[in-house]
Scaffold this motif. Structure first.
Motif, short mmCIF file in Angstrom:
data_model
loop_
_atom_site.label_atom_id
_atom_site.label_comp_id
_atom_site.label_asym_id
_atom_site.label_seq_id
_atom_site.Cartn_x
_atom_site.Cartn_y
_atom_site.Cartn_z
N SER A 297 -3.84 4.89 -18.96
CA SER A 297 -5.14 4.32 -19.33
C SER A 297 -5.53 3.19 -18.41
O SER A 297 -6.63 3.16 -17.85
CB SER A 297 -5.09 3.84 -20.78
N GLY A 298 -4.63 2.23 -18.23
CA GLY A 298 -4.92 1.11 -17.36
C GLY A 298 -5.09 1.52 -15.91
O GLY A 298 -5.93 0.96 -15.18
N ALA A 299 -4.29 2.49 -15.47
CA ALA A 299 -4.40 2.94 -14.08
C ALA A 299 -5.75 3.60 -13.82
O ALA A 299 -6.37 3.37 -12.77
CB ALA A 299 -3.27 3.92 -13.77
N LEU A 300 -6.24 4.40 -14.76
CA LEU A 300 -7.55 5.03 -14.59
C LEU A 300 -8.66 3.99 -14.61
O LEU A 300 -9.65 4.10 -13.88
CB LEU A 300 -7.78 6.08 -15.68
N GLN A 301 -8.52 2.98 -15.47
CA GLN A 301 -9.52 1.92 -15.50
C GLN A 301 -9.55 1.15 -14.18
O GLN A 301 -10.63 0.86 -13.64
CB GLN A 301 -9.21 0.98 -16.66
N ALA A 302 -8.36 0.85 -13.64
CA ALA A 302 -8.31 0.15 -12.35
C ALA A 302 -8.88 1.03 -11.25
O ALA A 302 -9.58 0.55 -10.34
CB ALA A 302 -6.87 -0.24 -12.04
N PRO B 253 4.82 10.68 -20.93
CA PRO B 253 5.96 10.74 -20.00
C PRO B 253 5.55 10.30 -18.60
O PRO B 253 4.50 10.73 -18.09
CB PRO B 253 6.35 12.23 -20.04
N PRO B 254 6.35 9.46 -17.95
CA PRO B 254 5.98 8.94 -16.63
C PRO B 254 5.64 10.02 -15.60
O PRO B 254 4.67 9.86 -14.84
CB PRO B 254 7.21 8.12 -16.21
N PRO B 255 6.40 11.13 -15.51
CA PRO B 255 6.01 12.15 -14.52
C PRO B 255 4.62 12.73 -14.78
O PRO B 255 3.87 13.00 -13.84
CB PRO B 255 7.10 13.22 -14.67
N VAL B 256 4.27 12.91 -16.06
CA VAL B 256 2.95 13.45 -16.40
C VAL B 256 1.87 12.43 -16.04
O VAL B 256 0.81 12.79 -15.49
CB VAL B 256 2.90 13.82 -17.89
N GLU B 257 2.12 11.17 -16.34
CA GLU B 257 1.14 10.13 -15.99
C GLU B 257 0.93 10.07 -14.49
O GLU B 257 -0.22 9.96 -14.03
CB GLU B 257 1.62 8.77 -16.52
N ALA B 258 2.02 10.14 -13.72
CA ALA B 258 1.87 10.08 -12.26
C ALA B 258 1.09 11.28 -11.75
O ALA B 258 0.21 11.14 -10.89
CB ALA B 258 3.26 10.02 -11.61
N GLN C 174 0.83 -1.21 0.00
CA GLN C 174 0.00 0.00 0.00
C GLN C 174 0.86 1.25 0.00
O GLN C 174 0.53 2.25 -0.67
CB GLN C 174 -0.92 -0.01 1.22
N LEU C 175 1.94 1.22 0.74
CA LEU C 175 2.84 2.37 0.76
C LEU C 175 3.47 2.60 -0.60
O LEU C 175 3.56 3.74 -1.09
CB LEU C 175 3.91 2.15 1.83
N VAL C 176 3.89 1.52 -1.24
CA VAL C 176 4.49 1.63 -2.58
C VAL C 176 3.45 2.13 -3.58
O VAL C 176 3.76 2.94 -4.46
CB VAL C 176 5.07 0.27 -3.02
N ARG C 177 2.21 1.64 -3.43
CA ARG C 177 1.15 2.08 -4.34
C ARG C 177 0.92 3.59 -4.18
O ARG C 177 0.60 4.28 -5.14
CB ARG C 177 -0.13 1.31 -4.06
N PRO D 221 1.95 0.30 -9.11
CA PRO D 221 2.51 -0.64 -10.10
C PRO D 221 1.70 -0.68 -11.39
O PRO D 221 2.26 -0.82 -12.47
CB PRO D 221 2.47 -1.98 -9.36
N VAL D 222 0.37 -0.54 -11.28
CA VAL D 222 -0.45 -0.58 -12.49
C VAL D 222 -0.12 0.58 -13.41
O VAL D 222 -0.24 0.47 -14.63
CB VAL D 222 -1.95 -0.57 -12.10
N LEU D 223 0.34 1.70 -12.85
CA LEU D 223 0.71 2.85 -13.67
C LEU D 223 1.98 2.54 -14.45
O LEU D 223 2.11 2.94 -15.61
CB LEU D 223 0.91 4.08 -12.77
N ALA D 224 2.91 1.85 -13.83
CA ALA D 224 4.13 1.49 -14.53
C ALA D 224 3.89 0.37 -15.54
O ALA D 224 4.52 0.34 -16.60
CB ALA D 224 5.21 1.07 -13.53
N ASP D 225 2.98 -0.55 -15.23
CA ASP D 225 2.75 -1.71 -16.10
C ASP D 225 1.83 -1.38 -17.27
O ASP D 225 2.11 -1.77 -18.42
CB ASP D 225 2.16 -2.87 -15.30
#
Length: 432
Positions: free
Chosen positions: A306-311, A331-336, A290-293, A298-302
């Motif tokens: 799109s997948g992170a918003l669906q989850a 870009p990963p920073p923008v997605e995060a 939970q802390l890592v999430r 992880p779903v954002l990296a994997d």
């Protein structure tokens, strides 16, 4: 700057509303004449001490007039003209007057004051005169045939060489009215727009002012991002110290006790402690996940944004519809930033909105990622200092992003986030 695109009905409405704008502008030109005269008198009196407080009052009045001009011209053109002034200096009156006099924006206001009191007066007078002649001579035959029909000698249209004092005679002036009407329709708007754009040049901020303000915004965004990052590090440290670290320490003690029981030939009691340690280990693992999430899901990296918003939509207690029009990878920073900002908005909806459903529309157009979150709740949301939406604003400001909130009482609430981002191929899909 240009007028925003509009449909024919909007263009017709805008053109018919121009006489009202011109009347308002004409009244401001009269005020400009009075302020210009006051400024000239104040310039003569400023060498004496009595002229200093008068100068401060006149300069503030000119600024108020200029701000009114910015609103009128901006409303007429459909744009926003920001005020280019620096924060007002507090102190003695002579210091305030000197500070305002040293500002380039003050002299640009004075220049527009002189232009508006002369050229603006003539432009608006010409526009209103042409419009008034067209309306007056088109309506006059009807008035003479109805309202003034029983008047013995109406005093109208005495041009010195011929009196158009009957309805039949005034019909000869209809061509003049039509000519003025065509001139007003064809060139009136162009004349007012030309003059308004001249006002934008003088009343709007200069490129240097815009650049200075932009640098200040970026500096503030950088400081806020640094503070946010430091707060996040302290939170992670606190969570690790009070949570996972304490559990691991307890787990170590439990295993140590089990080791002692094994040495004392008490395997059943040792096995019981090992079972407890195993359960505690699973709890620690869940807490660390939970802390890592919370740091980076992880779903954002994997699966990307799109997948992170669906989850996220599947885990939310309310029905969430996600309309996905974003590139395959950003870009990963923008997605995060987009992920956590959207998550914060959904959390606010759960706590305060009393909504029954949520819709998220995500698209990428012209290098800008836009996320629109709409709920059917009670409305009344606003960006308050220290609130959730303010946190979203601070998070996105580090990426030059913006947050706009439309939330009338009774709803619906629409939160629109925009983040500059490079993207690739756009794919459309709807996830319920």
């Amino acid at each position: 700057m240009s007028l925003p695109p509009s449909n024919p009905i909007t263009r017709l409405t805008r053109r018919l509303a121009l006489p009202g704008w011109s009347v308002l502008s004409f009244s401001l030109t009269i005020v400009a004449g009075a302020l210009l005269a006051a400024a000239l008198v104040t310039g003569a009196l400023v060498v004496f001490w009595v002229g200093v407080p008068i100068a401060v009052f006149v300069l503030l009045a000119i600024r108020a007039w200029a701000n009114a001009q910015r609103r009128v011209i901006g409303g007429q053109l459909g744009i926003v003209i920001p005020a280019p002034y620096k924060p007002r200096v507090k102190g003695r009156l002579d210091q305030q007057a000197l500070s305002m006099v040293r500002e380039a924006a003050t002299w640009r206001d004075v220049a527009w004051l002189a232009i508006d009191a002369t050229l603006g007066f003539m432009v608006n007078l010409l526009y209103l005169s042409v419009f008034g002649i067209a309306v007056y001579y088109l309506v006059q035959p009807l008035l003479l045939a109805t309202v003034f029909r029983h008047t013995s000698s109406p005093v109208v249209n005495n041009f010195g060489f011929y009196d158009f004092d009957t309805a039949a005679k005034t019909l000869m002036l209809v061509p003049l009215a039509l000519a003025c009407g065509v001139a007003w329709w064809r060139w009136g708007e162009l004349l007012l727009r030309w003059y308004s754009y001249l006002g934008v040049v003088l009343l709007g901020p200069t490129a240097k002012t815009v650049l200075t303000a932009r640098v200040s915004e970026l500096r503030e965004a950088r400081d806020q991002t640094a503070d946010y990052a430091a707060a996040e590090l302290r939170r992670i440290e606190r969570d690790l110290h009070d949570g996972a670290q304490a559990r691991i320490a307890a787990l170590s003690l439990t295993l140590g006790m089990a080791e002692e029981l094994l040495r004392d030939s008490k395997p059943e009691e040792a096995a019981k402690l090992v079972g407890e340690a195993r359960g505690e280990c699973s709890a620690v693992l869940t807490e660390v996940r939970q802390l890592v999430r919370g740091i980076h899901p992880p779903v954002l990296a994997d699966r990307g944004l799109s997948g992170a918003l669906q989850a996220m939509s599947l885990d939310h207690p309310l029905p969430v519809t996600v309309v996905d029009r974003i590139p395959g990878k950003l870009p990963p920073p923008v997605e995060a930033a987009a992920y956590f900002a959207t998550n914060e908005i959904l959390t606010n909806i759960t706590k305060h909105a009393r909504a029954s459903k949520v819709c998220i529309i995500v698209e990428h157009v012209a290098g800008v990622l836009t996320i629109e979150v709409t709920d059917d709740g009670c409305g009344g949301a606003k960006v308050a200092p220290g609130g959730g939406l303010d946190g979203v604003r601070r998070r996105l400001s580090a990426f030059d992003g913006t947050v706009e909130v439309s939330s009338p009482e009774g709803g619906p609430t629409v939160v629109t986030m925009s983040i500059p981002a490079a993207g690739g191929r756009i794919a459309d899909q709807v996830v319920l």
